[in-house]
Design an enzyme around this catalytic site. Structure first.
Site, short mmCIF file in Angstrom:
data_model
loop_
_atom_site.label_atom_id
_atom_site.label_comp_id
_atom_site.label_asym_id
_atom_site.label_seq_id
_atom_site.Cartn_x
_atom_site.Cartn_y
_atom_site.Cartn_z
N HIS A 132 0.79 -1.26 0.07
CA HIS A 132 0.04 -0.07 -0.03
C HIS A 132 0.93 1.23 0.03
O HIS A 132 1.81 1.22 0.66
CB HIS A 132 -0.73 0.17 1.26
CG HIS A 132 -1.96 -1.20 1.44
ND1 HIS A 132 -2.04 -1.56 2.76
CD2 HIS A 132 -2.24 -1.92 0.33
CE1 HIS A 132 -3.13 -2.64 2.47
NE2 HIS A 132 -3.10 -2.89 1.11
N TYR A 158 1.05 1.90 13.87
CA TYR A 158 1.83 2.54 12.98
C TYR A 158 1.29 4.19 12.91
O TYR A 158 0.06 4.40 12.82
CB TYR A 158 2.04 2.31 11.76
CG TYR A 158 0.87 1.68 11.05
CD1 TYR A 158 0.38 2.33 9.83
CD2 TYR A 158 0.33 0.68 11.19
CE1 TYR A 158 -0.63 2.06 9.08
CE2 TYR A 158 -0.66 -0.09 10.45
CZ TYR A 158 -1.28 0.80 9.38
OH TYR A 158 -2.33 0.32 8.72
#
Length: 202
Positions: free
Chosen positions: A62, A131
């Site tokens: 991604h 994250y």
């Protein structure tokens, strides 16, 4: 804390100092001053994500179209292999990848700048990944490269793969380039320079 650039420019491995005693342990997962000295600009955090995945899953690859989304990734539980793919047209490492193990035992983190694609797969029965993101998710700007593209030969674990329908239907890197989905290295470098300039003026 040690921050070292990996084999793909603008991807960094962060190894923290872990302080342990009879009570447990303590570490800095992220330090803005240390990060800024190593990378050359601040990390502006717009979103914090948490992903829980079972063994056999592959998430990725991604990216977000420019101005993009930088990510600072760590594994809070279990372990993953985290893969960074250079999709910047004109980069000397275009199409190359680096893979690192992030685990709750080694406490390492990975930073990847805008213009790099990212994916991961658990090495344990369950893995919790956390994250920091420099921008919020923008579905219309999402760029997905098929993690099982045979030309890339990405080093996924043998078990699986379990993918989302969207990830499984994603184009190969070659197809994504033909579709005009990929950023150029020059565009990404302009973005990095912009971030450095913003850091200096703060």
């Amino acid at each position: 804390m040690e921050i070292a650039e990996l084999g793909v420019e603008s991807a960094f491995l962060i190894t923290p100092d872990v302080h342990s005693d009879h009570r447990g342990l303590f570490l800095e997962v992220f330090s803005q001053p240390v990060f800024e000295r190593a990378v050359g600009h601040r990390l502006s955090v717009a979103q914090l994500n948490c992903s829980v995945s079972r063994r056999g899953t592959i998430r990725g690859m991604h990216a977000i179209a420019l101005p993009g989304q930088a990510r600072y990734v760590t594994c809070a539980q279990g372990g993953i292999v985290d893969v960074v793919l250079d999709i910047r047209i004109g980069s000397p490492t275009y199409g190359a990848h680096v893979a690192v193990e992030l685990t709750a035992a080694n406490r390492r983190a990975l930073y990847l700048a805008e213009g790099l694609a990212h994916g991961f797969a658990p090495l344990t029965d369950d893995a919790t990944v956390v994250y920091l993101c420099s921008s919020t998710w923008s579905p219309g700007a999402e760029v997905i490269i098929n993690a099982l593209d045979p030309e890339l030969g990405l080093p996924w674990p043998a078990d699986g793969p379990v993918q989302s329908e969207k990830d499984a239907a994603a184009p190969s890197l070659r197809e994504a380039r033909q579709l005009g989905l990929l950023p150029t290295l020059a565009e990404c470098q302009a973005r990095y320079a912009e971030l450095a300039e913003l850091t200096l003026t703060r």
